[in-house]
Write a protein that holds these residues in place. Sequence first.
Motif, PDB file in Angstrom:
ATOM      1  N   ARG A 174       5.406   2.397 -19.559  1.00  0.00           N
ATOM      2  CA  ARG A 174       5.105   3.323 -20.653  1.00  0.00           C
ATOM      3  C   ARG A 174       4.997   4.757 -20.146  1.00  0.00           C
ATOM      4  NH1 ARG A 174       3.605   6.962 -23.143  1.00  0.00           N
ATOM      5  NH2 ARG A 174       2.283   7.119 -24.999  1.00  0.00           N
ATOM      6  N   LEU A 175       4.285   4.975 -19.038  1.00  0.00           N
ATOM      7  CA  LEU A 175       4.139   6.325 -18.498  1.00  0.00           C
ATOM      8  C   LEU A 175       5.464   6.849 -17.965  1.00  0.00           C
ATOM      9  CD1 LEU A 175       0.785   6.070 -16.474  1.00  0.00           C
ATOM     10  CD2 LEU A 175       1.118   6.577 -18.886  1.00  0.00           C
ATOM     11  N   ILE A 176       6.201   5.992 -17.272  1.00  0.00           N
ATOM     12  CA  ILE A 176       7.453   6.426 -16.644  1.00  0.00           C
ATOM     13  C   ILE A 176       8.469   6.844 -17.703  1.00  0.00           C
ATOM     14  CG2 ILE A 176       9.427   5.631 -15.277  1.00  0.00           C
ATOM     15  CD1 ILE A 176       7.403   3.845 -13.740  1.00  0.00           C
ATOM     16  N   ALA A 208       0.811  -1.217   0.000  1.00  0.00           N
ATOM     17  CA  ALA A 208       0.000   0.000   0.000  1.00  0.00           C
ATOM     18  C   ALA A 208       0.843   1.264   0.000  1.00  0.00           C
ATOM     19  CB  ALA A 208      -0.936   0.004   1.213  1.00  0.00           C
ATOM     20  N   ILE A 209       2.067   1.169   0.511  1.00  0.00           N
ATOM     21  CA  ILE A 209       2.916   2.355   0.538  1.00  0.00           C
ATOM     22  C   ILE A 209       4.042   2.283  -0.494  1.00  0.00           C
ATOM     23  CG2 ILE A 209       2.385   3.018   2.904  1.00  0.00           C
ATOM     24  CD1 ILE A 209       4.897   1.601   3.844  1.00  0.00           C
ATOM     25  N   THR A 210       4.716   1.145  -0.596  1.00  0.00           N
ATOM     26  CA  THR A 210       5.883   1.062  -1.474  1.00  0.00           C
ATOM     27  C   THR A 210       5.488   0.821  -2.921  1.00  0.00           C
ATOM     28  OG1 THR A 210       7.011   0.067   0.428  1.00  0.00           O
ATOM     29  CG2 THR A 210       8.161   0.031  -1.675  1.00  0.00           C
ATOM     30  N   PHE A 211       4.603  -0.121  -3.146  1.00  0.00           N
ATOM     31  CA  PHE A 211       4.142  -0.413  -4.503  1.00  0.00           C
ATOM     32  C   PHE A 211       3.172   0.656  -4.982  1.00  0.00           C
ATOM     33  CE2 PHE A 211       1.038  -2.219  -7.418  1.00  0.00           C
ATOM     34  CZ  PHE A 211       1.793  -2.972  -8.300  1.00  0.00           C
ATOM     35  N   TRP A 212       2.145   0.910  -4.214  1.00  0.00           N
ATOM     36  CA  TRP A 212       1.047   1.759  -4.671  1.00  0.00           C
ATOM     37  C   TRP A 212       1.400   3.246  -4.619  1.00  0.00           C
ATOM     38  CZ3 TRP A 212      -2.986   0.126  -7.289  1.00  0.00           C
ATOM     39  CH2 TRP A 212      -4.078   0.984  -7.465  1.00  0.00           C
ATOM     40  N   ALA A 213       1.979   3.683  -3.491  1.00  0.00           N
ATOM     41  CA  ALA A 213       2.248   5.115  -3.315  1.00  0.00           C
ATOM     42  C   ALA A 213       3.594   5.513  -3.916  1.00  0.00           C
ATOM     43  CB  ALA A 213       2.190   5.475  -1.829  1.00  0.00           C
ATOM     44  N   ARG A 214       4.675   4.920  -3.418  1.00  0.00           N
ATOM     45  CA  ARG A 214       6.006   5.303  -3.906  1.00  0.00           C
ATOM     46  C   ARG A 214       6.197   4.933  -5.367  1.00  0.00           C
ATOM     47  NH1 ARG A 214      11.670   4.499  -0.575  1.00  0.00           N
ATOM     48  NH2 ARG A 214      13.035   5.512  -2.100  1.00  0.00           N
ATOM     49  N   ALA A 244      -0.668   5.281  -7.414  1.00  0.00           N
ATOM     50  CA  ALA A 244      -1.737   6.077  -6.815  1.00  0.00           C
ATOM     51  C   ALA A 244      -1.843   7.439  -7.491  1.00  0.00           C
ATOM     52  CB  ALA A 244      -1.493   6.251  -5.314  1.00  0.00           C
ATOM     53  N   SER A 245      -0.722   8.080  -7.717  1.00  0.00           N
ATOM     54  CA  SER A 245      -0.727   9.388  -8.362  1.00  0.00           C
ATOM     55  C   SER A 245      -1.261   9.310  -9.787  1.00  0.00           C
ATOM     56  CB  SER A 245       0.693   9.960  -8.375  1.00  0.00           C
ATOM     57  OG  SER A 245       0.760  11.148  -9.123  1.00  0.00           O
ATOM     58  N   SER A 246      -0.872   8.262 -10.509  1.00  0.00           N
ATOM     59  CA  SER A 246      -1.295   8.136 -11.896  1.00  0.00           C
ATOM     60  C   SER A 246      -2.795   7.926 -12.036  1.00  0.00           C
ATOM     61  CB  SER A 246      -0.552   6.971 -12.563  1.00  0.00           C
ATOM     62  OG  SER A 246       0.834   7.237 -12.627  1.00  0.00           O
ATOM     63  N   VAL A 265       8.483  15.522 -17.380  1.00  0.00           N
ATOM     64  CA  VAL A 265       7.202  15.752 -16.706  1.00  0.00           C
ATOM     65  C   VAL A 265       7.200  15.034 -15.369  1.00  0.00           C
ATOM     66  CG1 VAL A 265       4.710  15.363 -16.825  1.00  0.00           C
ATOM     67  CG2 VAL A 265       5.976  16.018 -18.878  1.00  0.00           C
ATOM     68  N   GLN A 266       6.804  15.727 -14.294  1.00  0.00           N
ATOM     69  CA  GLN A 266       6.752  15.077 -12.978  1.00  0.00           C
ATOM     70  C   GLN A 266       5.556  14.152 -12.854  1.00  0.00           C
ATOM     71  OE1 GLN A 266       7.296  17.494  -9.453  1.00  0.00           O
ATOM     72  NE2 GLN A 266       5.789  16.284  -8.322  1.00  0.00           N
ATOM     73  N   ARG A 267       4.385  14.630 -13.266  1.00  0.00           N
ATOM     74  CA  ARG A 267       3.158  13.859 -13.121  1.00  0.00           C
ATOM     75  C   ARG A 267       2.526  13.687 -14.485  1.00  0.00           C
ATOM     76  NH1 ARG A 267      -2.527  14.855 -10.954  1.00  0.00           N
ATOM     77  NH2 ARG A 267      -3.088  12.889  -9.954  1.00  0.00           N
ATOM     78  N   PHE A 268       2.354  12.444 -14.896  1.00  0.00           N
ATOM     79  CA  PHE A 268       1.763  12.193 -16.203  1.00  0.00           C
ATOM     80  C   PHE A 268       0.337  12.712 -16.182  1.00  0.00           C
ATOM     81  CE2 PHE A 268       0.496   9.922 -19.992  1.00  0.00           C
ATOM     82  CZ  PHE A 268       1.675   9.869 -20.718  1.00  0.00           C
ATOM     83  N   PRO A 269      -0.056  13.525 -17.155  1.00  0.00           N
ATOM     84  CA  PRO A 269      -1.385  14.150 -17.089  1.00  0.00           C
ATOM     85  C   PRO A 269      -2.512  13.139 -17.185  1.00  0.00           C
ATOM     86  CG  PRO A 269      -0.357  14.535 -19.224  1.00  0.00           C
ATOM     87  CD  PRO A 269       0.695  13.918 -18.357  1.00  0.00           C
ATOM     88  N   ARG A 270      -3.520  13.349 -16.358  1.00  0.00           N
ATOM     89  CA  ARG A 270      -4.718  12.532 -16.430  1.00  0.00           C
ATOM     90  C   ARG A 270      -5.516  12.927 -17.677  1.00  0.00           C
ATOM     91  NH1 ARG A 270      -5.984   8.205 -14.706  1.00  0.00           N
ATOM     92  NH2 ARG A 270      -8.142   8.739 -14.240  1.00  0.00           N
ATOM     93  N   PRO A 271      -6.176  11.983 -18.333  1.00  0.00           N
ATOM     94  CA  PRO A 271      -6.999  12.336 -19.493  1.00  0.00           C
ATOM     95  C   PRO A 271      -8.091  13.331 -19.102  1.00  0.00           C
ATOM     96  CG  PRO A 271      -6.720   9.950 -19.307  1.00  0.00           C
ATOM     97  CD  PRO A 271      -6.186  10.544 -18.038  1.00  0.00           C
ATOM     98  N   SER A 272      -8.340  14.287 -19.942  1.00  0.00           N
ATOM     99  CA  SER A 272      -9.399  15.263 -19.694  1.00  0.00           C
ATOM    100  C   SER A 272     -10.161  15.497 -20.984  1.00  0.00           C
ATOM    101  CB  SER A 272      -8.820  16.579 -19.174  1.00  0.00           C
ATOM    102  OG  SER A 272      -7.927  17.141 -20.117  1.00  0.00           O
ATOM    103  N   GLY A 273     -11.428  15.818 -20.830  1.00  0.00           N
ATOM    104  CA  GLY A 273     -12.248  16.049 -22.006  1.00  0.00           C
ATOM    105  C   GLY A 273     -12.630  14.746 -22.680  1.00  0.00           C
ATOM    106  N   PRO A 274     -13.211  14.836 -23.876  1.00  0.00           N
ATOM    107  CA  PRO A 274     -13.634  13.624 -24.587  1.00  0.00           C
ATOM    108  C   PRO A 274     -12.425  12.800 -25.011  1.00  0.00           C
ATOM    109  CG  PRO A 274     -13.802  15.534 -26.025  1.00  0.00           C
ATOM    110  CD  PRO A 274     -13.495  16.056 -24.644  1.00  0.00           C
ATOM    111  N   PRO A 275     -12.583  11.482 -25.152  1.00  0.00           N
ATOM    112  CA  PRO A 275     -11.449  10.650 -25.582  1.00  0.00           C
ATOM    113  C   PRO A 275     -11.028  10.994 -27.001  1.00  0.00           C
ATOM    114  CG  PRO A 275     -13.497   9.392 -25.609  1.00  0.00           C
ATOM    115  CD  PRO A 275     -13.809  10.700 -24.952  1.00  0.00           C
TER     116      PRO A 275
END
Length: 403
Positions: free
Chosen positions: A216-218, A144-150, A154-156, A226-236
Motif C-alpha cells: 500500500r505504501l509503495i 536485517a539488511i535485505t528485507f528490513w533495510a533495503r 526500517a525507513s517506514s 514521493v521518496q519516503r512515505f511521511p510518518r504520521p504527525s500530530g493527532p490521528p
Amino acid sequence: MAKPLEGIRIVEVAMWAFVPACGGMLADLGAEVIKVEPPAGDPLRGLKIGSLGSADASYDWSWESYNRGKRSITLDLRHEAGRAVLGRLLEQADVFLTSLLPPARRSMGIDAATLRARFPNLIYASGSGTGPNGPDGEKGGYDAITFWARGGIASSLTENDAPAPVGPPGPAFGDTLSGAMLAGAIAAAIARRAMTGEAGEVDVSLLGTAMWSQQRLICQATADGVQRFPRPSGPPHNVLVANYRTADHRFVALCMLQADRYWARFCEAAGRPDLATDPRFANDAARRANGAECHAEVTALFASRSLAEWKQILSRQDGQWDVVQDVGELQDDPQVQANQYLRRIDAGDGETIPMVASPMLFEGKALASTRAPELGADSDAVLAELGYDEDAVIDLKVQGVVF
C-alpha cells in the motif's frame, strides 16, 4: 487426520533461517523433509542465544523453530561421492529446496538447469536475497539488511529525527515471513504439477516479501512521486484508530474505522457521553477540525483507568480494539490456547518444549510438530533407504563425505 502434503519428499540444501523456515513449515504440513547439511553442520547451529531468565538454556530456539520435523543427513557436496548420494536422493524427491548462491550451485552441479535436465519431474525451489534476475541476482542477503533495510521497512518505521533506523523486533523476522511465502509457492507448484504434469522453478526473495508486506505504501509513494512515505504527525485523523496508554502504563489499540458509527457508543461505555454531544466532537468532520482537543480528551480518559478496567469498558461496546500484548503474555491468551497456536512438543526424556504452530488450521486443528534433528541423526537410515549397504556407508564416512 492426514496432513495435506503427506507423501511429498523434499530435499533441502539450505542454511540459516529463511529457506529452512520454509522447510519447517512444509514438514508441519506433512512433507518428508530431508535436510542435507555439510559435515560441520548448518552454521545456524552455532548461533545459540542464551536463556533470558532462569530457564534451561540447553535448547536452541532458532534451530528448533526453523528445522522442526526434518531428518538430517550430512553430505560434503564438494565431493563427487557426496553429489552422487544427493542424486540418488533426488531420484525419489518431489522438491529440491535451496538457499545456496547461484555460483555455489553451479560449481556443485546442483543449479536448476542441471538438476531439471536430470530430473524433469523435480520442482526446483530457491530462496534469494533480491530475486534471481538483475545485477544483484547472484548476491546473498540477510533479513536485517535485505528485507528490513533495503525493503524499505526500517525507513517506514523510523521517525524523521531518529538517530538511527528502527531495527527488527527479533531474530529472523523477515526470514520467517519470507519462508512462509516460499512454502506457499512450493505448495502451488505441487498443485500445478498434479494438475498439468508440469514441474518447474519457483523463487521467493527477501526483498520481494518486504515489498509485498507494505505494498500500500509503495504503490502510493510511486504514484505520487514521493521518496519516503511521511510518518504520521500530530493527532490521528480518527481518534478511534490509535493506541492509548492506561493508568497502569499498558496500551490499548483501537481500530474503529467507521468513526461516526462507534463514537457515541464508545463515549457512553467510557462514561463520557458528553464527548459525543460536544459540538466540537459531534461527527467525524468536527473531530478532524478539532483533532488536538479531541485526542487530548481521549488520551486523558484512557490514562484515568487501568488496563483491567478498560477491558471491561470496551467489552460493553461493539467497536474493534485489543490489548497491546508482550510476547510473554501470548501463552495465556485464550485464543492462542483454543487454537493451539503455541503448543508443547515432546523433547525426549519426558520433557516438553514450547513451539509456535504453523498458523494454518485444517478441520479446525493446528498441525503437530516434532523437534529439529541432531546433526546427521538420520544419515545411516537415509543411506540404507537409498540402497547403500553397511560397507558403502563406512566407506563414505572414511572419505569424510558423511559425518
